[in-house]
Write a protein that holds these residues in place. Sequence first.
Motif, PDB file in Angstrom:
ATOM      1  N   ASP A  96     -39.206 -17.265  -7.474  1.00 11.78           N
ATOM      2  CA  ASP A  96     -38.539 -16.907  -6.230  1.00 11.78           C
ATOM      3  C   ASP A  96     -38.690 -17.977  -5.171  1.00 11.78           C
ATOM      4  OD1 ASP A  96     -40.986 -14.497  -4.963  1.00 11.78           O
ATOM      5  OD2 ASP A  96     -41.207 -16.437  -5.936  1.00 11.78           O
TER       6      ASP A  96
ATOM      7  N   TYR B  31     -33.583 -23.396 -12.383  1.00 15.69           N
ATOM      8  CA  TYR B  31     -33.762 -22.587 -11.177  1.00 15.69           C
ATOM      9  C   TYR B  31     -32.786 -23.034 -10.094  1.00 15.69           C
ATOM     10  CZ  TYR B  31     -38.293 -20.716 -12.823  1.00 15.69           C
ATOM     11  OH  TYR B  31     -39.290 -20.075 -13.519  1.00 15.69           O
ATOM     12  N   TYR B  33     -31.209 -21.720  -6.035  1.00 17.71           N
ATOM     13  CA  TYR B  33     -31.530 -20.881  -4.881  1.00 17.71           C
ATOM     14  C   TYR B  33     -30.442 -20.990  -3.823  1.00 17.71           C
ATOM     15  CZ  TYR B  33     -36.180 -21.595  -6.918  1.00 17.71           C
ATOM     16  OH  TYR B  33     -37.245 -21.672  -7.778  1.00 17.71           O
ATOM     17  N   LEU B  45     -34.908 -17.045   1.861  1.00 12.25           N
ATOM     18  CA  LEU B  45     -34.282 -16.951   0.549  1.00 12.25           C
ATOM     19  C   LEU B  45     -33.310 -15.783   0.503  1.00 12.25           C
ATOM     20  CD1 LEU B  45     -34.241 -18.017  -2.396  1.00 12.25           C
ATOM     21  CD2 LEU B  45     -36.061 -16.375  -2.880  1.00 12.25           C
ATOM     22  N   TYR B  47     -30.759 -15.338  -2.403  1.00 14.16           N
ATOM     23  CA  TYR B  47     -30.726 -14.994  -3.816  1.00 14.16           C
ATOM     24  C   TYR B  47     -31.257 -16.175  -4.608  1.00 14.16           C
ATOM     25  CZ  TYR B  47     -28.032 -10.606  -4.034  1.00 14.16           C
ATOM     26  OH  TYR B  47     -27.623  -9.291  -3.950  1.00 14.16           O
ATOM     27  N   TYR B  48     -31.721 -15.895  -5.818  1.00 20.75           N
ATOM     28  CA  TYR B  48     -32.136 -16.960  -6.702  1.00 20.75           C
ATOM     29  C   TYR B  48     -31.769 -16.631  -8.150  1.00 20.75           C
ATOM     30  CZ  TYR B  48     -36.301 -14.110  -7.817  1.00 20.75           C
ATOM     31  OH  TYR B  48     -37.159 -13.107  -8.214  1.00 20.75           O
ATOM     32  N   ASP B  56     -31.433 -12.709  -8.974  1.00 20.71           N
ATOM     33  CA  ASP B  56     -32.287 -11.716  -8.322  1.00 20.71           C
ATOM     34  C   ASP B  56     -32.242 -11.901  -6.821  1.00 20.71           C
ATOM     35  OD1 ASP B  56     -35.458 -10.310  -9.472  1.00 20.71           O
ATOM     36  OD2 ASP B  56     -33.946  -9.530  -8.093  1.00 20.71           O
ATOM     37  N   GLY B  58     -33.493 -12.201  -2.980  1.00 22.12           N
ATOM     38  CA  GLY B  58     -34.576 -12.797  -2.230  1.00 22.12           C
ATOM     39  C   GLY B  58     -34.948 -11.934  -1.046  1.00 22.12           C
ATOM     40  N   GLU B  59     -35.327 -12.583   0.031  1.00 22.26           N
ATOM     41  CA  GLU B  59     -35.825 -11.878   1.209  1.00 22.26           C
ATOM     42  C   GLU B  59     -34.710 -11.252   2.038  1.00 22.26           C
ATOM     43  OE1 GLU B  59     -38.085 -14.596   3.561  1.00 22.26           O
ATOM     44  OE2 GLU B  59     -38.651 -13.104   5.057  1.00 22.26           O
TER      45      GLU B  59
END
Lengths: 110, 114
Positions: A96, B31, B33, B45, B47-48, B56, B58-59
Amino acid sequence: KNEVEQSPQNLTAQEGEFITINCSYSVGISALHWLQQHPGGGIVSLFMLSSGKKKHGRLIATINIQEKHSSLHITASHPRDSAVYICAVLSGGGADGLTFGKGTHLIIQP
Amino acid sequence: NAGVTQTPKFRILKIGQSMTLQCAQDMNHNYMYWYRQDPGMGLKLIYYSVGAGITDKGEVPNGYNVSRSTTEDFPLRLELAAPSQTSVYFCASTWGGSSWNTIYFGEGSWLTVV
């Protein structure tokens, strides 16, 4: 969640001065990144470090894992070093991504 | 190598409109972002993705959506734009996992919602 604090928020210095920017974080990390963002927005990675010290030209980055603290030093500063310097930390496997500090706005006057 | 390519660089949207920010990387990174940067704040963040077909939240995911149909591309969709989505958006990529590496950023996309 890791909290990343940078100091100072703003720094104005004269050309040739030795510059130090500090970064502290609250939780253990896998790695720490120093990034540079110039006016106009592009972000460039300067260093990634997980221990000790790295040097690239006039830039030096150090990290103290026990104290959860890192510093970025610029020797013989130059007006072209004027930028925002961002500290970011990677926790765990890092899927993440990074947690970022708010940045230090550095201005080097001729 | 072009690195990470983001388009458009600037866009003005009206409230309620939708748009897609494009992001492509040519480094075969797994990866990817999407971050947003608001004045005086650190990057947040949205999405990543850790690989094609896997995404998934993110924040700050509300109001956004993503897809990752290929390794190279990671578009960010804004649905029903709101003034709160006025921000600078950055796409980034890296070779993540057990050997996390240098992260590469796109040039940024300045979005204004009016």
